[in-house]
Design an enzyme around this catalytic site. Sequence first.
Site, PDB file in Angstrom:
ATOM      1  N   ASP A  82       0.930  -1.191   0.053  1.00 29.08           N
ATOM      2  CA  ASP A  82       0.165   0.035   0.058  1.00 29.08           C
ATOM      3  C   ASP A  82       0.837   1.305   0.233  1.00 29.08           C
ATOM      4  OD1 ASP A  82      -2.265   1.861   1.067  1.00 29.08           O
ATOM      5  OD2 ASP A  82      -3.372   0.189   0.436  1.00 29.08           O
ATOM      6  N   ASP A  83       0.419   2.362   0.480  1.00 28.92           N
ATOM      7  CA  ASP A  83       1.261   3.544   0.684  1.00 28.92           C
ATOM      8  C   ASP A  83       2.542   3.737   1.150  1.00 28.92           C
ATOM      9  OD1 ASP A  83       1.317   6.291  -0.116  1.00 28.92           O
ATOM     10  OD2 ASP A  83      -0.369   6.921   0.980  1.00 28.92           O
ATOM     11  N   LYS A 158      -3.752  -0.904  -6.906  1.00 31.09           N
ATOM     12  CA  LYS A 158      -4.706   0.082  -6.237  1.00 31.09           C
ATOM     13  C   LYS A 158      -4.543   1.548  -6.660  1.00 31.09           C
ATOM     14  CE  LYS A 158      -6.156   1.197  -1.629  1.00 31.09           C
ATOM     15  NZ  LYS A 158      -5.879   0.735  -0.154  1.00 31.09           N
ATOM     16  N   ASP A 160      -5.686   5.043  -5.916  1.00 33.08           N
ATOM     17  CA  ASP A 160      -6.363   5.866  -4.770  1.00 33.08           C
ATOM     18  C   ASP A 160      -6.608   7.301  -5.353  1.00 33.08           C
ATOM     19  OD1 ASP A 160      -7.376   6.670  -2.517  1.00 33.08           O
ATOM     20  OD2 ASP A 160      -5.884   5.860  -1.283  1.00 33.08           O
ATOM     21  N   SER A 192     -10.234   3.665  -6.413  1.00 40.72           N
ATOM     22  CA  SER A 192     -10.755   4.236  -5.248  1.00 40.72           C
ATOM     23  C   SER A 192     -11.846   5.223  -5.674  1.00 40.72           C
ATOM     24  CB  SER A 192      -9.728   4.883  -4.541  1.00 40.72           C
ATOM     25  OG  SER A 192      -8.916   3.721  -3.669  1.00 40.72           O
ATOM     26  N   ARG A 216     -13.190   0.457  -3.958  1.00 41.88           N
ATOM     27  CA  ARG A 216     -13.709   1.093  -2.861  1.00 41.88           C
ATOM     28  C   ARG A 216     -14.785   2.181  -2.982  1.00 41.88           C
ATOM     29  NH1 ARG A 216      -9.953   1.857   1.064  1.00 41.88           N
ATOM     30  NH2 ARG A 216     -11.954   2.812   2.079  1.00 41.88           N
ATOM     31  N   ASP A 220     -12.624   4.335   4.959  1.00 39.27           N
ATOM     32  CA  ASP A 220     -11.664   3.324   5.351  1.00 39.27           C
ATOM     33  C   ASP A 220     -11.855   2.764   6.701  1.00 39.27           C
ATOM     34  OD1 ASP A 220     -10.039   4.651   3.299  1.00 39.27           O
ATOM     35  OD2 ASP A 220      -8.454   5.268   4.545  1.00 39.27           O
TER      36      ASP A 220
END
Length: 410
Positions: A82-83, A158, A160, A192, A216, A220
Amino acid sequence: MADLQISVVALVVCLAGLVWSLDNGLARTPPMGWLSWQRYRCNTDCVQYPDDCISEKLYMRMADLLVSEGYRDLGYKYVNIDDCWMSRNRSKDGSLQPDPVRFPNGIKSLANYVHLKGLKLGIYEDFGTKTCGGYPGSKFYLQQDAETFAAWGIDMVKLDGCYTDVSDMDEGYPIMGFYLNQTGRPMLYSCSWPAYIKQKDFALYQKIAKYCNIWRNYNDIGDSWDDVSGIIEYYGKDGGNFSKVAGPGNFNDPDMIILGDYGLSYDQQRVQMAMWAIMASPLLMSNNLETVKPESKALLQNRRIIAINQDPLGIQGTRIVKMNGLEIWVKPLAPKGKSIAFAFLNLNHGGGPSKVSYPLNKLGAMSPQGYNVTDGFTGKLIGTYKSKDKVTVMVNPTGIFLGVANFLGQ
Ligand code: GLA
């Protein structure tokens, strides 16, 4: 210049276009795996937290555990970064690069490591100028980043939506999907996009489902029951009928599985697992696979629940009753019209178990020949019923009964 780039591609996507869609053959059932965000966040301090910082070591360790603890063989295949994996700057030629201290061998070598274990590697980026954690975003670099990911051997992206105009997303997310497709490497595309859009309707979800594999659409998740129950309520309301666009290739993503962390009681962990199965949701665990307690591991690895989640019809279950803190949910299973999974969910906090009683025909199980109903967790036979009969069970506070009704005729 950059805006021009987006418009030209938008035109190409439009022309190519009305017929172009992200048909990459992926996510025929909800993807399963592990994702770092909820548990490990943006911890970049490998001096004080050598085991918990975002680094290649963390992902390698989790890949090892997915295999050695038996998760991979049950379908948990993705190891997702992830980030906060990046260096603060792009390289001279504009390419993304990982933080050199925390990923000394680079992402391609991590992808090789993960692939050799029979797993897949996911990565995180952002459609805006920066990621939510402040690292370089893909705006103005969409094509280059898609190509970088393909060259590294990435299997899921993913994307965002921080640091950008929400109004650009409608055009921009399909464009990134187009570039990902163009690389020729199948990369599952997690958007997202809808999570950032306030007014969501069915047409928007149809469009999203055309261009993204999973998306999503709500807040969160943190490590708490409030978060889990809040998400269930959002999915129960099903605003814009988003449940209807789910199916093989496309799934709504209510966010990560938090079993094995700190915030949920045993009953609440059963709820998350069973509800994510009923909702045909991606099962992306965010926990420390090294310290997951045996009872949580048994839930995460429950083959019956996984089979409901992975049912080939890919139908997202919906809420049919909400009354006095009790909810009833139904998900049709294959073979269509013959089997269903259903949940009696007790959201009340006080007191002891509640008796819940409901007729099978109102759950959509109408066959005159009747049904066997089993406990979705244990496989134990609850009883044999005619469709007008009521199934009656006790359900713990903030707990769940998950049932499977199988048609008895031919
Ligand atoms: C957003 C996303 C999270 C996570 C963080 C990373 O909040 O919704 O899932 O990726 O950004 O910064």
